[in-house]
Design an enzyme around this catalytic site. Structure first.
Site, mmCIF file in Angstrom:
data_model
loop_
_atom_site.group_PDB
_atom_site.id
_atom_site.type_symbol
_atom_site.label_atom_id
_atom_site.label_comp_id
_atom_site.label_asym_id
_atom_site.label_seq_id
_atom_site.Cartn_x
_atom_site.Cartn_y
_atom_site.Cartn_z
ATOM 1 N N HIS A 182 0.829 -1.215 0.000
ATOM 2 C CA HIS A 182 0.000 0.000 0.000
ATOM 3 C C HIS A 182 0.862 1.265 0.000
ATOM 4 O O HIS A 182 0.438 2.324 -0.419
ATOM 5 C CB HIS A 182 -0.897 0.045 1.245
ATOM 6 C CG HIS A 182 -1.799 -1.131 1.382
ATOM 7 N ND1 HIS A 182 -2.840 -1.374 0.507
ATOM 8 C CD2 HIS A 182 -1.823 -2.152 2.279
ATOM 9 C CE1 HIS A 182 -3.473 -2.478 0.871
ATOM 10 N NE2 HIS A 182 -2.874 -2.969 1.943
ATOM 11 N N HIS B 111 5.671 6.454 6.947
ATOM 12 C CA HIS B 111 5.304 6.037 5.585
ATOM 13 C C HIS B 111 4.823 7.268 4.841
ATOM 14 O O HIS B 111 4.656 8.334 5.443
ATOM 15 C CB HIS B 111 4.208 4.964 5.652
ATOM 16 C CG HIS B 111 2.968 5.463 6.289
ATOM 17 N ND1 HIS B 111 2.712 5.335 7.637
ATOM 18 C CD2 HIS B 111 1.926 6.171 5.787
ATOM 19 C CE1 HIS B 111 1.571 5.927 7.918
ATOM 20 N NE2 HIS B 111 1.061 6.450 6.812
ATOM 21 N N HIS C 273 2.398 9.077 1.438
ATOM 22 C CA HIS C 273 1.254 9.040 0.516
ATOM 23 C C HIS C 273 1.610 9.966 -0.641
ATOM 24 O O HIS C 273 2.071 11.085 -0.400
ATOM 25 C CB HIS C 273 -0.012 9.529 1.219
ATOM 26 C CG HIS C 273 -0.348 8.743 2.455
ATOM 27 N ND1 HIS C 273 -1.173 7.644 2.443
ATOM 28 C CD2 HIS C 273 0.061 8.896 3.739
ATOM 29 C CE1 HIS C 273 -1.282 7.157 3.673
ATOM 30 N NE2 HIS C 273 -0.534 7.897 4.483
ATOM 31 N N HIS D 117 3.834 10.581 7.101
ATOM 32 C CA HIS D 117 3.266 10.378 8.432
ATOM 33 C C HIS D 117 4.275 9.680 9.327
ATOM 34 O O HIS D 117 4.678 8.554 9.021
ATOM 35 C CB HIS D 117 1.988 9.525 8.336
ATOM 36 C CG HIS D 117 0.873 10.251 7.641
ATOM 37 N ND1 HIS D 117 -0.158 9.600 7.004
ATOM 38 C CD2 HIS D 117 0.645 11.580 7.494
ATOM 39 C CE1 HIS D 117 -0.992 10.512 6.500
ATOM 40 N NE2 HIS D 117 -0.520 11.712 6.774
ATOM 41 N N THR E 136 -5.623 6.653 8.407
ATOM 42 C CA THR E 136 -6.229 6.892 7.093
ATOM 43 C C THR E 136 -6.280 5.633 6.234
ATOM 44 O O THR E 136 -6.526 5.708 5.035
ATOM 45 C CB THR E 136 -5.483 8.008 6.337
ATOM 46 O OG1 THR E 136 -4.146 7.554 6.060
ATOM 47 C CG2 THR E 136 -5.439 9.290 7.150
ATOM 48 N N THR E 137 -6.035 4.472 6.852
ATOM 49 C CA THR E 137 -6.192 3.185 6.169
ATOM 50 C C THR E 137 -7.007 2.274 7.089
ATOM 51 O O THR E 137 -7.026 2.482 8.308
ATOM 52 C CB THR E 137 -4.821 2.521 5.905
ATOM 53 O OG1 THR E 137 -4.113 2.401 7.143
ATOM 54 C CG2 THR E 137 -3.995 3.334 4.922
#
Ligand SMILES: *[C@@H]1O[C@H](CO)[C@@H](O)[C@H](O)[C@H]1NC(C)=O
Ligand SMILES: *[C@@H]1O[C@H](CO)[C@@H](O)[C@H](O)[C@H]1NC(C)=O
Ligand SMILES: *[C@@H]1O[C@H](CO)[C@@H](O)[C@H](O)[C@H]1NC(C)=O
Ligand SMILES: *[C@@H]1O[C@H](CO)[C@@H](O)[C@H](O)[C@H]1NC(C)=O
Ligand SMILES: *[C@@H]1O[C@H](CO)[C@@H](O)[C@H](O)[C@H]1NC(C)=O
Ligand SMILES: [Zn+2]
Length: 324
Positions: A105, A132, A134, A157, A240-241
């Site tokens: 992801h 991680h 985005h 993040h 957010t996942t």
């Protein structure tokens, strides 16, 4: 004849009406059981091979909650809060080596728990777990949070959990169990050399489950200078996942991290498990609902005080003028 045909079609539609919910229920059940097949919008195909953001509520009920992340921050509605003091960072300047993994992801860097944050009106000290990112497609829009509707090319993040918790899944059960520091990226003309170790390692982990060890990096290299980290937005939200647990205290910094277009685009060389480009790895913004976004910049309060004094001076000058 006509009548019986009608009865047939009614019978058929009743059957369909019963069958369809059952099939949906069954499908949702298998999704809950398999759990891992959530995906971003960029991975959703017409034949529905994975569960996109609009249906994450099926993967985890919490994704349909009322305090979800990310959100769009409307700057004219933020509330300055003097309690939002600068953070105290421990271990952010120390070089470490950590596992860097393509988890299917995103790209995730595991962090040593000796890295900590305190202050900033957090209820307790928090220890680092992982960071991680985005991102968009080839440097296009890709942040999760937006500011006044503006989406940035990337967002990082740094995930911390309250010191008393052992792991993220335990921290998710605590409403303030997780503290995420969010950093927005902006495209710059020149490359940001401090990101080279991370970006150069991406070519070694293009496929999910690929991993490598990143050495000689410190968090300080990946974030704005500490003196520039006093201004941030604060609100209560979620991961957010999926599972989307509403357990996160968000701090989104106003100062951005610069990366060149090529550096931003380098993240698009990563791949999802179906071999497609790992791009547009962000969740769409969620409704703020009853929540308030706070702002650490006491400067807003200072500016309004100055404006108040000025308007008092002007009005007293005006009230004096007739007698002159
Ligand atoms: C889904 O559709 C895509 C093309 O949109 C195709 O490449 C893929 O093989 C299909 N997958 C399944 C499981 O049918
Ligand atoms: C997280 O910590 C709890 C409490 O120590 C433990 O029971 C659980 O197995 C841990 N979960 C994972 C995924 O390590
Ligand atoms: C990437 O792979 C190359 C070749 O296998 C290796 O020499 C290099 O050290 C690796 N770099 C990282 C950061 O994993
Ligand atoms: C990356 O993962 C793929 C699929 O699991 C594997 O075939 C490949 O050898 C891995 N590459 C590296 C550099 O480990
Ligand atoms: C620090 O913040 C100031 C004001 O926002 C900005 O002009 C400057 O470029 C920033 N410095 C760095 C290194 O980001
Ligand atoms: Zn994230």
């Amino acid at each position: 004849m006509f009548k019986s045909k009608q009865a047939d079609s009614e019978g058929y539609s009743t059957f369909t009406m019963l069958l369809v919910p059952v099939l949906f229920w069954f499908a949702s059940l298998t999704k809950v059981v398999s759990g891992a097949d959530w995906c971003y919008q960029s991975q959703v195909t017409c034949n529905h091979t994975c569960t996109g953001p609009e249906e994450w509520g099926v993967v985890s009920q919490y994704c349909s909650g009322r305090s979800q992340s990310p959100v769009n921050i409307v700057t004219r509605r933020i509330l300055p809060d003097e309690r939002l003091t600068p953070f105290h960072f421990t271990g952010y300047q120390e070089a470490f080596h950590g596992r860097l993994i393509n988890n299917g992801h995103t790209v995730q860097l595991d962090l040593p728990s000796s890295i900590r944050i305190e202050g900033g009106n957090l209820v307790a000290p928090y220890k680092a777990v992982q960071l991680h990112l985005h991102w968009g497609k080839d440097g296009g829009p890709g942040s999760e949070h937006s500011i006044d509707g503006e989406q940035f090319p990337m967002e990082m993040h740094i995930v911390h959990i309250k010191e008393e918790h052992n792991n993220l899944s335990q921290a998710e059960k605590d409403r303030t169990g997780v503290a995420v520091l969010g950093f927005l990226f902006e495209e710059s003309k020149s490359a940001n050399k401090k990101f080279d170790p991370l970006i150069n390692a991406l070519k070694n982990i293009t496929q999910p489950t690929n991993r490598t060890t990143l050495t000689g990096v410190s968090l300080e290299m990946l974030i704005p200078p500490q003196k520039n980290m006093t201004k941030y937005f604060r609100y209560d939200g979620s991961l957010t996942t999926p599972g989307c647990h509403e357990a996160t205290v968000w701090s989104l910094f106003e100062n951005t991290v610069p990366l060149s277009r090529n550096q931003l685009a380098a993240f698009s060389q990563l791949q999802f498990s179906n071999g497609k480009q790992m791009v547009e790895t962000y969740r769409p913004v969620q409704p703020l609902n009853a929540r308030q976004v706070y702002y650490s910049g006491g400067h807003v309060a200072l500016v309004s005080t100055v404006l108040l004094i000025m308007s008092l001076l002007i009005s007293s000058a005006l009230s004096l003028s007739p007698s002159v």
